[in-house]
Design a protein around this motif. Structure first.
Motif, mmCIF file in Angstrom:
data_model
loop_
_atom_site.group_PDB
_atom_site.id
_atom_site.type_symbol
_atom_site.label_atom_id
_atom_site.label_comp_id
_atom_site.label_asym_id
_atom_site.label_seq_id
_atom_site.Cartn_x
_atom_site.Cartn_y
_atom_site.Cartn_z
ATOM 1 N N ARG A 1 0.851 -1.194 0.000
ATOM 2 C CA ARG A 1 0.000 0.000 0.000
ATOM 3 C C ARG A 1 0.885 1.241 0.000
ATOM 4 O O ARG A 1 2.077 1.174 0.312
ATOM 5 N N ASN A 2 0.304 2.364 -0.359
ATOM 6 C CA ASN A 2 1.037 3.626 -0.425
ATOM 7 C C ASN A 2 1.181 4.224 0.975
ATOM 8 O O ASN A 2 0.309 4.064 1.824
ATOM 9 N N VAL A 3 2.292 4.933 1.176
ATOM 10 C CA VAL A 3 2.564 5.599 2.447
ATOM 11 C C VAL A 3 2.859 7.068 2.161
ATOM 12 O O VAL A 3 3.706 7.375 1.319
ATOM 13 N N THR A 4 2.164 7.971 2.847
ATOM 14 C CA THR A 4 2.351 9.410 2.664
ATOM 15 C C THR A 4 3.168 9.965 3.821
ATOM 16 O O THR A 4 2.845 9.727 4.988
ATOM 17 N N LEU A 5 4.217 10.725 3.511
ATOM 18 C CA LEU A 5 5.089 11.295 4.534
ATOM 19 C C LEU A 5 4.592 12.671 4.962
ATOM 20 O O LEU A 5 3.697 13.252 4.357
ATOM 21 N N GLU A 6 5.190 13.189 6.008
ATOM 22 C CA GLU A 6 4.856 14.517 6.505
ATOM 23 C C GLU A 6 5.351 15.585 5.514
ATOM 24 O O GLU A 6 6.218 15.319 4.694
ATOM 25 N N PRO A 7 4.807 16.802 5.575
ATOM 26 C CA PRO A 7 5.269 17.865 4.660
ATOM 27 C C PRO A 7 6.758 18.138 4.822
ATOM 28 O O PRO A 7 7.295 18.128 5.928
ATOM 29 N N MET A 8 7.421 18.361 3.684
ATOM 30 C CA MET A 8 8.855 18.646 3.669
ATOM 31 C C MET A 8 9.139 19.752 2.675
ATOM 32 O O MET A 8 8.360 19.996 1.758
ATOM 33 N N ASN A 9 10.298 20.423 2.868
ATOM 34 C CA ASN A 9 10.702 21.423 1.893
ATOM 35 C C ASN A 9 11.304 20.737 0.672
ATOM 36 O O ASN A 9 11.488 19.513 0.637
ATOM 37 N N ALA A 10 11.616 21.523 -0.351
ATOM 38 C CA ALA A 10 12.077 20.957 -1.620
ATOM 39 C C ALA A 10 13.385 20.198 -1.450
ATOM 40 O O ALA A 10 13.588 19.141 -2.073
ATOM 41 N N TYR A 11 14.287 20.688 -0.607
ATOM 42 C CA TYR A 11 15.580 20.027 -0.412
ATOM 43 C C TYR A 11 15.403 18.651 0.218
ATOM 44 O O TYR A 11 16.009 17.659 -0.229
ATOM 45 N N GLU A 12 14.547 18.560 1.240
ATOM 46 C CA GLU A 12 14.345 17.271 1.907
ATOM 47 C C GLU A 12 13.582 16.304 1.011
ATOM 48 O O GLU A 12 13.836 15.099 1.032
ATOM 49 N N ARG A 13 12.640 16.815 0.209
ATOM 50 C CA ARG A 13 11.943 15.928 -0.737
ATOM 51 C C ARG A 13 12.917 15.368 -1.764
ATOM 52 O O ARG A 13 12.807 14.192 -2.163
ATOM 53 N N HIS A 14 13.869 16.173 -2.174
ATOM 54 C CA HIS A 14 14.879 15.697 -3.130
ATOM 55 C C HIS A 14 15.690 14.554 -2.528
ATOM 56 O O HIS A 14 16.028 13.579 -3.231
ATOM 57 N N ILE A 15 15.994 14.639 -1.242
ATOM 58 C CA ILE A 15 16.760 13.570 -0.586
ATOM 59 C C ILE A 15 15.963 12.267 -0.600
ATOM 60 O O ILE A 15 16.508 11.185 -0.884
ATOM 61 N N ILE A 16 14.662 12.330 -0.308
ATOM 62 C CA ILE A 16 13.825 11.126 -0.304
ATOM 63 C C ILE A 16 13.741 10.537 -1.711
ATOM 64 O O ILE A 16 13.882 9.319 -1.907
ATOM 65 N N HIS A 17 13.505 11.378 -2.714
ATOM 66 C CA HIS A 17 13.419 10.888 -4.092
ATOM 67 C C HIS A 17 14.720 10.193 -4.503
ATOM 68 O O HIS A 17 14.695 9.116 -5.114
#
Length: 282
Positions: free
Chosen positions: A165-181
């Motif tokens: 199933r899909n999991v949604t993370l907490e809101p993040m800024n663009a830099y932190e989203r880039h790290i996850i991607h």
């Protein structure tokens, strides 16, 4: 940026010459202000030297701008921090902050540190033709945050694959989203995408079934449904067979006699209306 030095000598010309020699500049590259003229006095009594102020323009470096801006900002915030500035070969500037007020500078999940970095980049690069990237860190917080986000990404991806199933993370800024991607771009079985708008934009770690297993899984699900239906039908049939048959209800003789009389009347009517034999339905 304008700077100046002051020199004292017996005459104005000597004071100016000393200032130019110290600065390594020509006379037409500076402006001179005479603070006090030389006085000879009377037979040496009451004599005073000349004092001049020599002003010159210097090109302020980006590092100096960073230092000036952060020093003023921290003074207004009533926090103290030591600045360690490093200029990289590509022209970017790294600033490391240390001190007793680091917690207030970092803020919740680094939000204050990100805001300080954003303001510093804007203030230093405003009006400049070339943009200089300025990164501000506090006691290696950003490196620790990157490690924590990468561990979080691996944990969430494993959960998405395990439970499909899909999991949604907490809101993040663009830099932190880039790290996850970046951390999950090669992780088998999941894909990542961002949803929402700033400042509540967040990452969804979506389960992605391998292409070779899709048909197999669909056939297996269909087979499981058939097996469950067959088991349910067998259970119902077994329960029906094991249930004792209900006893036959006794027939009222009067009802039976009435039914026989009706059948006889119908038979006689059919015989009188047609010579051919008529099939008796009752």
């Amino acid at each position: 940026m304008t700077k100046y030095i002051e020199k004292t000598a017996k005459t104005e010309d000597e004071a100016i010459a000393q200032a130019l020699a110290e600065l390594g500049l020509e006379r037409d590259e500076v402006s001179v202000e005479i603070i006090e003229r030389a006085k000879n006095g009377f037979f040496g009594i009451g004599a005073s030297p000349a004092v001049v102020r020599v002003s010159y323009e210097v090109q302020e470096s980006k590092a100096d701008k960073v230092t000036a801006f952060l020093t003023g900002l921290f003074a207004r915030m009533d926090v103290s921090a030591e600045l360690h500035i490093t200029e990289q070969e590509d022209g970017s500037i790294d600033v490391e902050l240390t001190g007793d007020s680091i917690g207030a500078i970092i803020g919740r999940r680094g939000e204050m540190l990100d805001a300080i970095q954003h303001l510093t980049n804007y203030a230093v690069n405003h009006g400049e033709t070339g943009r200089t990237r300025i990164t501000i860190d506090a006691e290696n917080y950003r490196a620790k945050r990157v490690e924590a986000l990468e561990r979080l990404a691996q944990k969430v991806a494993a959960k998405a694959v395990k439970y499909r199933r899909n999991v949604t993370l907490e809101p993040m800024n663009a830099y932190e989203r880039h790290i996850i991607h970046a951390a999950l771009q090669d992780y088998a079985g999941v894909t990542t995408y961002s949803t929402g708008s700033e400042p509540n934009r967040r990452i969804v770690v979506a389960y992605e079934r391998p292409a070779g297993q899709r048909e197999f899984s669909r056939d297996r699900d269909s087979r499981d449904r058939r097996e469950r239906r067959d088991r349910r039908e067998r259970r119902d049939r077994d329960q029906s067979e094991s249930r004792p048959a209900a006893p036959a209800e006794p027939v009222d003789p009067r009802v039976e006699a009435e039914n026989a009389r009706i059948r006889e009347q119908v038979r006689q009517q059919n015989s009188g209306s047609s010579g051919s034999p008529t099939r008796e339905w009752l």
